[in-house]
Design an enzyme around this catalytic site. Sequence first.
Site, PDB file in Angstrom:
ATOM      1  N   ARG A 291       0.824  -1.208   0.000  1.00 33.51           N
ATOM      2  CA  ARG A 291       0.000   0.000   0.000  1.00 33.51           C
ATOM      3  C   ARG A 291       0.858   1.258   0.000  1.00 33.51           C
ATOM      4  O   ARG A 291       0.480   2.269  -0.611  1.00 33.51           O
ATOM      5  CB  ARG A 291      -0.958  -0.034   1.192  1.00 33.51           C
ATOM      6  CG  ARG A 291      -2.083  -1.036   0.960  1.00 33.51           C
ATOM      7  CD  ARG A 291      -2.939  -1.310   2.178  1.00 33.51           C
ATOM      8  NE  ARG A 291      -4.023  -2.237   1.805  1.00 33.51           N
ATOM      9  CZ  ARG A 291      -4.842  -2.811   2.666  1.00 33.51           C
ATOM     10  NH1 ARG A 291      -4.720  -2.558   3.956  1.00 33.51           N
ATOM     11  NH2 ARG A 291      -5.787  -3.635   2.233  1.00 33.51           N
ATOM     12  N   TYR A 436      -6.887  -1.190  -6.700  1.00 35.98           N
ATOM     13  CA  TYR A 436      -6.246  -2.402  -6.179  1.00 35.98           C
ATOM     14  C   TYR A 436      -5.504  -2.165  -4.870  1.00 35.98           C
ATOM     15  O   TYR A 436      -5.389  -1.038  -4.402  1.00 35.98           O
ATOM     16  CB  TYR A 436      -5.351  -3.066  -7.220  1.00 35.98           C
ATOM     17  CG  TYR A 436      -4.221  -2.291  -7.841  1.00 35.98           C
ATOM     18  CD1 TYR A 436      -3.622  -1.192  -7.238  1.00 35.98           C
ATOM     19  CD2 TYR A 436      -3.706  -2.698  -9.074  1.00 35.98           C
ATOM     20  CE1 TYR A 436      -2.562  -0.536  -7.820  1.00 35.98           C
ATOM     21  CE2 TYR A 436      -2.646  -2.037  -9.673  1.00 35.98           C
ATOM     22  CZ  TYR A 436      -2.077  -0.950  -9.048  1.00 35.98           C
ATOM     23  OH  TYR A 436      -1.029  -0.297  -9.637  1.00 35.98           O
ATOM     24  N   GLU A 437      -5.053  -3.260  -4.272  1.00 35.12           N
ATOM     25  CA  GLU A 437      -4.436  -3.276  -2.938  1.00 35.12           C
ATOM     26  C   GLU A 437      -5.367  -2.686  -1.879  1.00 35.12           C
ATOM     27  O   GLU A 437      -4.933  -2.010  -0.952  1.00 35.12           O
ATOM     28  CB  GLU A 437      -3.096  -2.526  -2.937  1.00 35.12           C
ATOM     29  CG  GLU A 437      -2.073  -3.062  -3.902  1.00 35.12           C
ATOM     30  CD  GLU A 437      -1.738  -4.524  -3.674  1.00 35.12           C
ATOM     31  OE1 GLU A 437      -2.080  -5.052  -2.596  1.00 35.12           O
ATOM     32  OE2 GLU A 437      -1.140  -5.137  -4.566  1.00 35.12           O
ATOM     33  N   GLY A 438      -6.643  -2.968  -1.994  1.00 33.98           N
ATOM     34  CA  GLY A 438      -7.642  -2.408  -1.090  1.00 33.98           C
ATOM     35  C   GLY A 438      -8.150  -1.106  -1.658  1.00 33.98           C
ATOM     36  O   GLY A 438      -7.415  -0.115  -1.706  1.00 33.98           O
TER      37      GLY A 438
END
Length: 579
Positions: A291, A436-438
């Site tokens: 992140r 993406y990545e949360g």
Amino acid sequence: MWQYQAPLRDMQFVLEHWLQAPAAWAELPAFTDLDLPLAMQVLEEAARFSSAVLAPLNARGDRQGCRWQDGEVGTPEGFAAAYQAYVQGGWPALACAPAHGGQGLPQLLDAVLQEMLYASNHGWAMYTGIAHGAYLCLHAHAPQPLRDRYLPAIVSGEMLPTMCLTEPQAGSDVGLLRCRAEPQDDGSYRLSGSKLFISGGEHDLTENILHLVLARLPDAPAGTRGISLFLVPKRLDDGTRNGVRCDGIEHKMGINGSATCSLSFQGAQGWLIGEPNRGLAALFVMMNSARLHVGLQGLGHAEAAWQNASDYARERRQMRAPGRPEGVAAASVDPIHYHPAMRLTLLRLRTVSQGLRVVGYWGAHLLDQAEHANSEPGRQQATRLAGLLTPVIKAFFTDQGFHLASEALQVFGGYGYIGEYGIEQTLRDSRIAMIYEGSNEIQANDLLLRKVLGDDGVALGELLVLVEQEAAAGGRYANPLSALSAKLRVLVKGIFAHTEGDHEYPYRIAGDFLHLLGWALLAYAWARSARLANALLAEDPWYQEKLDSAAFFFSYLLPEVELRIARIDAARAPLAFLD
């Protein structure tokens, strides 16, 4: 027409003056041999690699994309050679431990490197971007035999890792995943199931790929409490192909040079990482690094957009500008960077980009302190602050990267909408980072629900103390900074109180709260930057630009704070439901 040159002078300002990183390194045994000249030598080499090797491949990679045939993936022309140059330069080893062949340098320097890679060629950098997070995950949770076998391979660049979470029915809600792992007599597991949206799931950069896969054991409880993490190599130690197949690649809006793969695991052999049913806890080591790196993608896009829009605005001549700097002769047409509308856009691009750099590098510096600080209280506070900043860096940075790229495209006018000038690719490439990545909505929930309300405001209180200490140090913007901190304290107290009777309230305001904190962090960054630059101005006129940008921020951008506070207050009214 698109180009990128690493802003080394500004990067040095953040490292040397804002963070005072060399002084911090001198106090940490892990970095006592590192000083500013050595750090800048490393970054100068990284800048040359980014501008000379990666940037020229950016447009080509976008046009060519990746090729899939019979389970194999070919990357765009030049990508594999660039990866070999990256490996030969020792870049995979930068922030890894010497015990595994790494250089043992701070994550802060790795963050600077990542900004350069993403700014110059986001599609290519997707293959390498997850490597350090995977290294940290295996280092923390893998059994010793797996660490001995695979950590040196990641550090050397011999193997590239992936992160395999998403399934067709399980995106943000990983508790819905169905991939299964059956234990074997030899201590390994056999994995079966499908994953999609796997960046670098198959490629031709390395012979072997290490998949970190979330799956369920036969007796696992439902939901997120029943998820385990496994290491599944593409090739086993005897050279045979494991039961992992790429079923296809996605045709996407952007980052076309990155192979986004659908993978099927067909009894693939793998090994457990961490404890059974605690895969998410192990993976979060990787996710926090990922992140931060995704946030740096937003910074990279903002910087590249600023550079290219600024260059174009100096060359493009249209109409007479209503106001010119003194000493500029009248002309029938002027460069558009003299026009107020364009100046406003360009100043916003420059000011936000440089402010993001401060906050992003600070986040990486906190990770170094969380691991290496000399005292346990110091490590704990750095961990809390890094945890607080991580969702802001991921979501606020990527939101700004996309919107600043859009504003930069407007500078180009109609030329920005065609491929020749490259800014439309920056806009397309930047959009995925918000997902993406949360997704950014999940980051906002994480920030307010877990990092503020769930923490009883401890980490946020520590951040506000730092803001108040900066205000107490004086400087031109001490008063607005102090007033901002006071407003945040009152606001958060009100959020705590209102949440007691309206449990949906924090979810309604989470997005605005994250953006509020993002702008507050930029205020902190620019107040401190201005104070430091003012003290250095007499020895170098370069610092006048810092003072100009700080003045622009507090006059034109700080009102974003009031907007977000007003929206948070307005959201106390219930939100209607949709049928």
